[in-house]
Design a protein around this motif. Structure first.
Motif, mmCIF file in Angstrom:
data_model
loop_
_atom_site.group_PDB
_atom_site.id
_atom_site.type_symbol
_atom_site.label_atom_id
_atom_site.label_comp_id
_atom_site.label_asym_id
_atom_site.label_seq_id
_atom_site.Cartn_x
_atom_site.Cartn_y
_atom_site.Cartn_z
ATOM 1 N N GLY A 502 -0.704 2.321 5.211
ATOM 2 C CA GLY A 502 -1.897 3.122 5.453
ATOM 3 C C GLY A 502 -2.791 3.209 4.236
ATOM 4 O O GLY A 502 -4.020 3.080 4.330
ATOM 5 N N TRP A 503 -2.196 3.415 3.064
ATOM 6 C CA TRP A 503 -2.972 3.546 1.833
ATOM 7 C C TRP A 503 -3.526 2.211 1.368
ATOM 8 O O TRP A 503 -4.704 2.112 0.991
ATOM 9 C CB TRP A 503 -2.102 4.177 0.740
ATOM 10 C CG TRP A 503 -1.655 5.560 1.055
ATOM 11 C CD1 TRP A 503 -0.425 5.959 1.490
ATOM 12 C CD2 TRP A 503 -2.459 6.751 1.014
ATOM 13 N NE1 TRP A 503 -0.401 7.313 1.710
ATOM 14 C CE2 TRP A 503 -1.632 7.828 1.424
ATOM 15 C CE3 TRP A 503 -3.783 7.011 0.657
ATOM 16 C CZ2 TRP A 503 -2.093 9.138 1.490
ATOM 17 C CZ3 TRP A 503 -4.252 8.319 0.723
ATOM 18 C CH2 TRP A 503 -3.412 9.361 1.136
ATOM 19 N N TYR A 504 -2.694 1.179 1.382
ATOM 20 C CA TYR A 504 -3.148 -0.124 0.888
ATOM 21 C C TYR A 504 -4.262 -0.676 1.779
ATOM 22 O O TYR A 504 -5.228 -1.266 1.288
ATOM 23 C CB TYR A 504 -1.966 -1.106 0.836
ATOM 24 C CG TYR A 504 -2.265 -2.375 0.063
ATOM 25 C CD1 TYR A 504 -3.026 -3.405 0.626
ATOM 26 C CD2 TYR A 504 -1.788 -2.541 -1.224
ATOM 27 C CE1 TYR A 504 -3.295 -4.567 -0.086
ATOM 28 C CE2 TYR A 504 -2.059 -3.697 -1.952
ATOM 29 C CZ TYR A 504 -2.805 -4.696 -1.372
ATOM 30 O OH TYR A 504 -3.080 -5.841 -2.093
ATOM 31 N N SER A 505 -4.135 -0.492 3.089
ATOM 32 C CA SER A 505 -5.151 -1.031 3.995
ATOM 33 C C SER A 505 -6.507 -0.353 3.795
ATOM 34 O O SER A 505 -7.548 -0.938 4.082
ATOM 35 C CB SER A 505 -4.700 -0.892 5.452
ATOM 36 O OG SER A 505 -4.530 0.469 5.802
ATOM 37 N N ARG A 506 -6.502 0.881 3.267
ATOM 38 C CA ARG A 506 -7.751 1.593 3.016
ATOM 39 C C ARG A 506 -8.346 1.259 1.636
ATOM 40 O O ARG A 506 -9.567 1.172 1.483
ATOM 41 C CB ARG A 506 -7.531 3.104 3.115
ATOM 42 C CG ARG A 506 -7.260 3.609 4.522
ATOM 43 C CD ARG A 506 -6.890 5.085 4.520
ATOM 44 N NE ARG A 506 -6.762 5.648 5.856
ATOM 45 C CZ ARG A 506 -5.659 5.608 6.595
ATOM 46 N NH1 ARG A 506 -4.568 5.020 6.103
ATOM 47 N NH2 ARG A 506 -5.626 6.139 7.795
#
Length: 532
Positions: A502-506
């Motif tokens: 979730g964090w990396y994709s953002r």
């Protein structure tokens, strides 16, 4: 990447065990169970101890070169591997199983901590070299733990029929189906495709999980000079063969750990007790316990049995078939690596504190133990919501019910406490007791009992008043519970549940750079990061 960070003590979060918080303050009750203090002085002592031990550097480097042969890597990682031949090079190690898609966030935090500490030690001691190492626990067979991830509150589970050591399992169609699910969840974000491309290149059908994890971790952290070690190799196990033989013939580790546990249990809850033989038999898709029955060694789950001579011949011919459990894994790690610091979570440190005398018995240096970094990550919107709910970075760790009670008391216009009234009631009962005692001294206990009953009923009334007022704050209660679930899923720390996806994709790799910048080295504090 704009962000700000605040820190607080581990103890104040309420999420860490007493043995861990005592270790951080070097309490007398825990001091007998480790060798070096977690500071620069302890590091220097660990280096001195390591220098007097014959680490099998040539075998280690050969194993790493062969291991990386099928993985394209940077010149920096290659240099790091070759540097391990030098007696002036030491490692900073963190260890973890090959969770699919990196598993929970703390997998990332552990690795970044190793990288950060290695960098800090290079600056502190420029005449020496320090290599961060991720030691892969690929022989772990707990697929229930390693085969699932949670992305933004959505759990995904790898449903495979494979058994045995997870690292030896192969990426199959069921695992590739999870990739499609991950892409569906993250594809809407700016870096979602970049992340799933990394995952797809790592988890190629037919590739082992340990090879896939090597590729994935190298893609994410190779630019920092991180070296990944897969210890499931015959040449590395051979370096540990004398200890394996000692364990088979003497069961030495169980005897030692049992004595340590007796001492630890005087003050702490103990985690790993171990077995009479702390070894597994590892072959193909099976990893099963080795047991001693009279004069024979048996592997009941596989229907195998060996005489003493047969099992020693098996060890000589196939050392890779002997797999240390949690009691001996650390000793194997410290035998094959020139290590001076081990970074682990609270549970890991707790069982390492059982092992000091095991290391002493086999004359292997015991490393400095460092509690891994912990983070709670919030967005700017979540920080704003926290302020709206009258929370701060300290109170946010409290249980939702306690937070709601505090919020209601702060915002209500009603009087919900009756402390003053209780004081007046106590004064009244003192007067009554005096009147009754003037008549008969034996009546005093009766009056006191009446007071206790009255106070108890008044306190129950106070709780009912609070409950009644809380019903008027249903909206705030719902918002608070939702917010707590976001930051502390299943009432656990975020880092123990959420995956990096979730964090990396953002935010992409800048998210990892940010976390590295905020990672501590030998300091021990819980970090709260707000991404603007």
């Amino acid at each position: 990447m704009k962000h700000h960070c605040s820190r607080l003590s581990y103890e104040s979060t309420g999420y860490f065990s007493k043995i861990v918080t005592d270790y951080l303050v070097q309490a007398d009750t825990v001091r007998p169970f480790f060798v070096h203090t977690p500071d620069i002085q302890g590091i220097k002592e660990a280096i001195a101890a390591r220098q007097s031990f014959q680490t099998p550097r040539t075998v280690l480097v050969k194993a790493l070169v062969e291991q990386y042969a099928q993985t394209a890597t940077s010149a920096l990682v290659q240099q790091q591997i070759q540097s391990l031949l030098s007696e002036k090079t030491f490692t900073v190690v963190t260890a973890h199983q090959p969770n699919i898609f990196t598993g929970p966030l703390y997998f990332i935090y552990k690795i970044l901590h190793a990288i950060q500490l290695a960098d800090a030690l290079k600056n502190e001691m420029p005449d020496l070299h320090f290599v961060p190492v991720y030691y892969m626990g690929s022989e772990d067979a707990d697929l229930d733990e390693l085969g699932q991830i949670n992305i933004d509150g959505h759990p995904l589970t790898w449903k495979t029929n494979q058994t045995g050591a997870v690292g030896r399992m192969k990426a199959d169609k069921k695992l590739l189906e999870l990739l499609a699910a991950i892409e569906g969840q993250t594809g809407v974000h700016p870096y979602g495709k970049a992340l799933t491309d990394i995952f797809r290149n790592a988890y190629v059908e037919g590739r082992s999980i340990q090879e896939a994890t090597l590729y994935l971790v190298n893609e994410l952290f190779g630019r920092f000079g991180l070296v990944v070690l897969i210890p499931d190799q015959a040449k590395l196990k051979q370096c540990f063969a004398s200890v394996i033989e000692k364990e088979l013939l003497e069961g030495f580790s169980h005897t030692i750990v049992s004595k340590t546990i007796i001492e630890l249990e005087k003050n702490y809850k103990v985690q790993a007790g171990g077995r009479e033989i702390n070894l597994f038999y590892l072959i193909d898709n099976q990893r099963e316990r080795i047991e001693k029955e009279k004069d024979r060694f048996v592997v009941p789950a596989l229907g195998l049995q060996f005489t003493k001579d047969q099992i020693l011949e098996e060890l000589h011919t196939h050392p890779e078939r002997f797999s240390p459990n949690v009691i001996l894994r650390g000793a194997f790690q410290e035998t094959i690596l020139p290590n001076i610091a081990f970074i682990g979570g609270g549970g890991e440190l707790a069982y390492w504190l059982e092992l000091k005398d095991v290391f002493a018995a086999i004359h292997v240096p015991y490393p400095v133990l460092v509690l891994r970094n912990s983070f709670l990550i919030l967005t700017a919107e979540q920080e704003k919501r926290m302020e709206q709910l009258a929370l701060n970075t300290t109170r946010i760790f409290q249980k939702a019910d306690l937070l709601l009670n505090a919020l209601v008391k702060e915002r209500t216009s009603k009087q919900l406490t009756i402390k003053n009234e209780l004081h007046r009631l106590e004064a009244l009962y003192r007067q009554i007791e005096q009147v009754a005692a003037d008549v008969d001294q034996t009546l005093s206990p009766h009056v006191q009992a009446l007071q206790v009953q009255a106070v108890k009923k008044i306190q129950e009334l106070e709780k009912k008043m609070l409950r009644a007022e809380k019903r008027k704050f249903e909206t705030e209660e719902r918002q608070l519970n939702q917010f707590k679930q976001q930051l502390f899923p299943n009432n656990s720390l975020q880092e123990r549940i959420d995956n990096l996806s979730g964090w990396y994709s953002r935010y992409g790799s800048a998210w990892i750079d940010m976390l590295k910048a905020q990672s501590l080295a030998l300091e021990s504090e819980f970090s709260i990061v707000v991404i603007a």
